[in-house]
Design a protein around this motif. Structure first.
Motif, mmCIF file in Angstrom:
data_model
loop_
_atom_site.group_PDB
_atom_site.id
_atom_site.type_symbol
_atom_site.label_atom_id
_atom_site.label_comp_id
_atom_site.label_asym_id
_atom_site.label_seq_id
_atom_site.Cartn_x
_atom_site.Cartn_y
_atom_site.Cartn_z
ATOM 1 N N UNK A 171 0.822 -1.202 0.000
ATOM 2 C CA UNK A 171 0.000 0.000 0.000
ATOM 3 C C UNK A 171 0.862 1.261 0.000
ATOM 4 N N UNK A 172 0.681 2.135 -0.964
ATOM 5 C CA UNK A 172 1.361 3.428 -0.901
ATOM 6 C C UNK A 172 0.803 4.271 0.246
ATOM 7 N N UNK A 173 1.586 5.197 0.723
ATOM 8 C CA UNK A 173 1.176 6.087 1.819
ATOM 9 C C UNK A 173 -0.131 6.801 1.487
ATOM 10 N N UNK A 174 -0.300 7.181 0.216
ATOM 11 C CA UNK A 174 -1.496 7.909 -0.199
ATOM 12 C C UNK A 174 -2.762 7.089 0.026
ATOM 13 N N UNK A 175 -2.660 5.766 -0.094
ATOM 14 C CA UNK A 175 -3.810 4.892 0.174
ATOM 15 C C UNK A 175 -4.199 4.988 1.641
ATOM 16 N N UNK A 176 -3.214 4.933 2.521
ATOM 17 C CA UNK A 176 -3.489 5.017 3.961
ATOM 18 C C UNK A 176 -4.132 6.360 4.296
ATOM 19 N N UNK A 177 -3.649 7.432 3.695
ATOM 20 C CA UNK A 177 -4.156 8.770 4.007
ATOM 21 C C UNK A 177 -5.550 9.015 3.447
ATOM 22 N N UNK A 178 -5.906 8.333 2.355
ATOM 23 C CA UNK A 178 -7.205 8.543 1.706
ATOM 24 C C UNK A 178 -8.253 7.527 2.141
ATOM 25 N N UNK A 179 -7.836 6.266 2.267
ATOM 26 C CA UNK A 179 -8.772 5.175 2.561
ATOM 27 C C UNK A 179 -8.751 4.803 4.043
ATOM 28 N N UNK A 180 -7.556 4.828 4.648
ATOM 29 C CA UNK A 180 -7.434 4.539 6.074
ATOM 30 C C UNK A 180 -6.979 3.132 6.370
ATOM 31 N N UNK A 181 -7.377 2.642 7.543
ATOM 32 C CA UNK A 181 -7.014 1.299 7.992
ATOM 33 C C UNK A 181 -8.198 0.359 7.883
ATOM 34 N N UNK A 182 -8.089 -0.792 8.529
ATOM 35 C CA UNK A 182 -9.169 -1.778 8.490
ATOM 36 C C UNK A 182 -10.324 -1.350 9.386
ATOM 37 N N UNK A 183 -11.504 -1.724 8.966
ATOM 38 C CA UNK A 183 -12.724 -1.419 9.709
ATOM 39 C C UNK A 183 -12.783 -2.288 10.968
ATOM 40 N N UNK A 184 -12.784 -1.670 12.167
ATOM 41 C CA UNK A 184 -12.756 -2.462 13.401
ATOM 42 C C UNK A 184 -14.029 -3.257 13.667
#
Length: 305
Positions: A171-184
């Protein structure tokens, strides 16, 4: 050189630990590794900390499940300046050039913001065949013509697929910043499918890279997966899917219709199961709506960054 963080969630990983962590040392691209242990009882913790001192080891007091544990690793990697996040299963390992090949595709891709997930080709533990689940995903994505290209040895650098499981996600950093992490909301089933739904909503792609090869030593049987657990979560996954409009009302209506059909045909156990599901989602309406509103935003959802 980009900062690449491997995040590996462990739970009784001794069977694979040596192969898994030794492979990271062989990577032609330097990497960092964060392990989040979900309460192993087989000595995994001691083995990793004794033999792989370079690993940043985090011990969870209880089993958090796959998604929540990964989120802890993602948060730590992000705060340490990660450019890429490689989520890898404990029953997996890489080759010397696996990352190198993924980075070649990333670096040559014209519109990097479109990349949500890069995945290498998963092979099985024998290292002689494709992982059976990758076979299945390729077959389901027949419009890519990947099977034809494999046969005629005319492979493209990458293929867009609708889904691939999270055994090897880059995952590129941009994915983390736009989409986030896993749904708890999800403990161990459904979290990867729900994440890919969000990848699609935020106009990103899941790309499979034939030139990069990795191992996923899972049991090579489609029956290994308890599909009833995915099916049990299908309603909630649909409700939280930002690509579907009026999803809560649609799922309630569909459940009511199924309940009526099963009642009229005398299928009492099915009716009771559907009735319990209906009561559950009605009781969770506020929670499910809040989660859906969260995932629709361009933000690092479910992460404390």
């Amino acid at each position: 050189m980009p900062k690449i963080y491997f995040i590996i969630v462990t739970y009784n990983a001794m069977k694979w630990a040596e192969r898994c962590f030794s492979s990271l040392r062989q990577s032609s691209v330097p990497i960092h590794c964060i392990v989040v242990d979900n309460g192993s009882t087989d000595g995994t913790q001691q083995y990793i900390t004794s033999n792989f001192s370079e690993v940043d080891f985090i011990q969870s007091e209880k089993n958090l499940g796959f998604g929540k544990a990964n989120n802890i690793g993602i948060e730590k990697a992000y705060k340490e300046g990660a450019d890429f996040f490689y989520l890898m299963n404990q029953d997996a390992w890489i080759y010397e050039n696996s990352l190198e090949k993924l980075l070649e595709v990333y670096n040559s891709y014209p519109s990097k913001k479109e990349i949500g997930i890069l995945s290498p080709m998963h092979i099985d533990g024998t290292e002689k065949k494709l992982d059976i689940f990758l076979d299945k995903y390729i077959a389901h994505n027949f419009e890519t013509r990947l099977i034809s290209d494999l046969y005629f040895q005319s492979l493209k650098p990458f293929y867009e697929v609708s889904f691939i499981n999270a055994a090897h996600w880059f995952l590129p950093k941009e994915t983390i910043e736009t989409v986030g992490g896993f749904n708890p909301y999800f403990f161990h089933y459904g979290e990867d499918l729900e994440y890919v739904n969000r990848i699609v909503f935020h106009k990103k792609k899941t790309l499979l890279v034939p030139g990069s090869k990795v191992v996923h030593d899972g049991k090579q049987s489609l029956s290994k997966v308890d599909y009833t657990k995915y099916e049990d979560l299908r309603v909630e996954t649909n409700i939280m899917n930002p690509n579907l409009s009026n999803s809560f009302q649609s799922e309630k209506k569909a459940l009511k219709q199924s309940m009526m059909k099963n009642m009229l045909t005398g299928k009492k156990s099915n009716y009771q199961k559907l009735s319990a599901k209906y009561k559950k989602i009605v009781g969770e309406e506020k929670k499910l709506t809040e989660i859906r509103n969260t995932v629709e935003k361009e933000a690092p959802s479910f992460l404390n960054l």
